[in-house]
Design a protein around this motif. Structure first.
Motif, PDB file in Angstrom:
ATOM      1  N   ASN A  13      68.440  29.594  33.864  1.00  0.00           N
ATOM      2  CA  ASN A  13      68.180  29.998  32.477  1.00  0.00           C
ATOM      3  C   ASN A  13      68.694  31.412  32.237  1.00  0.00           C
ATOM      4  O   ASN A  13      67.920  32.335  31.973  1.00  0.00           O
ATOM      5  CB  ASN A  13      66.676  29.909  32.158  1.00  0.00           C
ATOM      6  N   ILE A  30      71.646  33.659  30.143  1.00  0.00           N
ATOM      7  CA  ILE A  30      72.700  33.753  29.128  1.00  0.00           C
ATOM      8  C   ILE A  30      73.633  34.875  29.567  1.00  0.00           C
ATOM      9  O   ILE A  30      73.246  36.045  29.591  1.00  0.00           O
ATOM     10  CB  ILE A  30      72.116  34.053  27.739  1.00  0.00           C
ATOM     11  N   ALA A  88      65.388  35.112  23.289  1.00  0.00           N
ATOM     12  CA  ALA A  88      65.786  34.564  24.587  1.00  0.00           C
ATOM     13  C   ALA A  88      64.653  34.681  25.593  1.00  0.00           C
ATOM     14  O   ALA A  88      64.398  33.753  26.375  1.00  0.00           O
ATOM     15  CB  ALA A  88      67.030  35.293  25.092  1.00  0.00           C
ATOM     16  N   GLN A 143      62.061  32.073  25.256  1.00  0.00           N
ATOM     17  CA  GLN A 143      62.516  30.780  25.759  1.00  0.00           C
ATOM     18  C   GLN A 143      62.691  30.810  27.286  1.00  0.00           C
ATOM     19  O   GLN A 143      63.281  29.907  27.876  1.00  0.00           O
ATOM     20  CB  GLN A 143      63.836  30.402  25.102  1.00  0.00           C
ATOM     21  N   LYS A 179      64.525  32.740  29.013  1.00  0.00           N
ATOM     22  CA  LYS A 179      65.915  32.959  29.378  1.00  0.00           C
ATOM     23  C   LYS A 179      66.174  34.452  29.534  1.00  0.00           C
ATOM     24  O   LYS A 179      65.582  35.273  28.829  1.00  0.00           O
ATOM     25  CB  LYS A 179      66.861  32.376  28.327  1.00  0.00           C
TER      26      LYS A 179
END
Length: 344
Positions: free
Chosen positions: A71, A73, A118, A121, A123
């Motif tokens: 997870n 980005i 993010a 979530q 992430k």
């Protein structure tokens, strides 16, 4: 061309970074360990330096490949010759956020909202900055300020800084004191040694179906290492040309003679004319004083041009000297004859 001639499934020495060809030398494994360690902490800055072509970008792309199931980005900032505001806009653009025609405060709010969302979530956001040595102090400060975005005492963004050797010196400047305090790990990626150079070449060949054709002598691997300084991109460039040479000359084996011939060809090309200082920096990570490498390259080029001119002129000079000596010998022979014989 040569890939089909040697029955390769693909080109083994392409210049574009490809994680499929990642070679885990001692240095690259250690650098990868630092990156993975930094990821496990999820905060701060990780600094990786190395010469041009040392494999920093391939290292990061290999890391991205490993992170596909996580997870995370990941965004990459490649062009760093920007002012502070443009740096922030480039970061926003790399994350797919609105960045044109808005104020700096709105830009920062967009970034903070994205990072917060993010985090909710589960992430994490990773920013990779390439060519970090080109960053201005103000641009570095903007990147550092992004690390102030936190949630529950945890940073919302983590940054990897990749740069050339001079970036290590830049980090020691007074302007970089606050950034240094947030660097949790740093590593300098040096050149491959002789054994690793051989391992690197064989590794890439094996990945494209190499069955021992063409073969290499031990001396060939050593000569390749000496000429390239153990820098992966230079090895790729040289071996690509070597394979082309082998295809054109129908070579099944590369020894000292073949390597020397390709080296000689490359040394007459501007792109491969490098000074001894440049090669030394590849081996030690120590850069020559500004301007010295360029001046030495120009001097080397002039010397080579003079040598080629002399080599072209020498046969003509020898022929003229031979003709002069022959004529002089004929005149001396005539002088030694009695006057009556000369009158004939």
């Amino acid at each position: 061309m040569y890939d089909s001639y040697y029955h390769f499934t693909a080109k083994p020495f392409q210049l574009s970074p490809d994680p499929k060809f990642f070679y885990g030398s001692k240095g690259h494994k250690r650098a990868m360990a630092y990156l993975e360690y930094g990821l496990s902490l999820g905060e701060g800055f990780i600094v990786i330096t190395g010469d041009v072509g040392a494999g920093k970008t391939t290292l990061v792309r290999n890391l991205f490949k490993q992170m596909e199931e996580e997870n995370i980005i990941a965004a990459q900032l490649v062009s760093t010759q920007l002012d502070a505001d443009d740096t922030l806009r480039s970061v926003a653009a790399s994350l797919g956020l609105e960045h044109e025609g808005i104020s700096k405060s709105a830009l920062l709010k967009n970034l903070q909202d994205f990072l917060t969302a993010a985090s909710r979530q589960n992430k994490r956001v990773l920013l990779v900055v390439d060519e970090a040595q080109n960053l201005t102090p103000r641009a570095v400060e903007e990147l550092r300020m992004l690390s102030n975005f936190q949630n529950d005492d945890r940073s919302l963004i983590q940054t990897f800084l990749l740069g050339q050797p001079e970036f290590r010196g830049i980090l020691q400047s007074v302007d970089m004191q606050q950034l240094r305090q947030r660097v949790i790990a740093s590593y300098h990626l040096g050149p491959l040694d002789t054994d690793e150079t051989r391992g690197y070449i064989e590794h890439r060949l094996n990945l494209v179906g190499w069955k021992g054709l063409p073969s290499f002598s031990d001396e060939a691997f050593q000569a390749i290492h000496r000429f390239t300084g153990g820098i992966p991109r230079r090895i790729n460039t040289f071996c690509d040309r070597l394979m082309l040479f082998g295809y054109l000359e129908e070579k099944a084996h590369f020894g000292d003679e073949e390597i020397s011939e390709v080296i000689e060809d490359l040394r007459h090309e501007v792109a491969h004319q490098e000074s001894s200082q440049t090669l030394m920096s590849a081996r030690t990570g120590v850069l020559p004083p500004p301007g010295m490498a360029e001046e030495t390259v120009r001097l080397s080029q002039r010397v080579e041009q003079m040598e080629r001119s002399v080599n072209r002129i020498l046969p003509i000079v020898r022929k003229i000297l031979f003709m002069v000596s022959e004529k002089q010998a004929g005149n001396e022979e005539m002088d030694q004859q009695p006057p009556i014989e000369r009158a004939g």
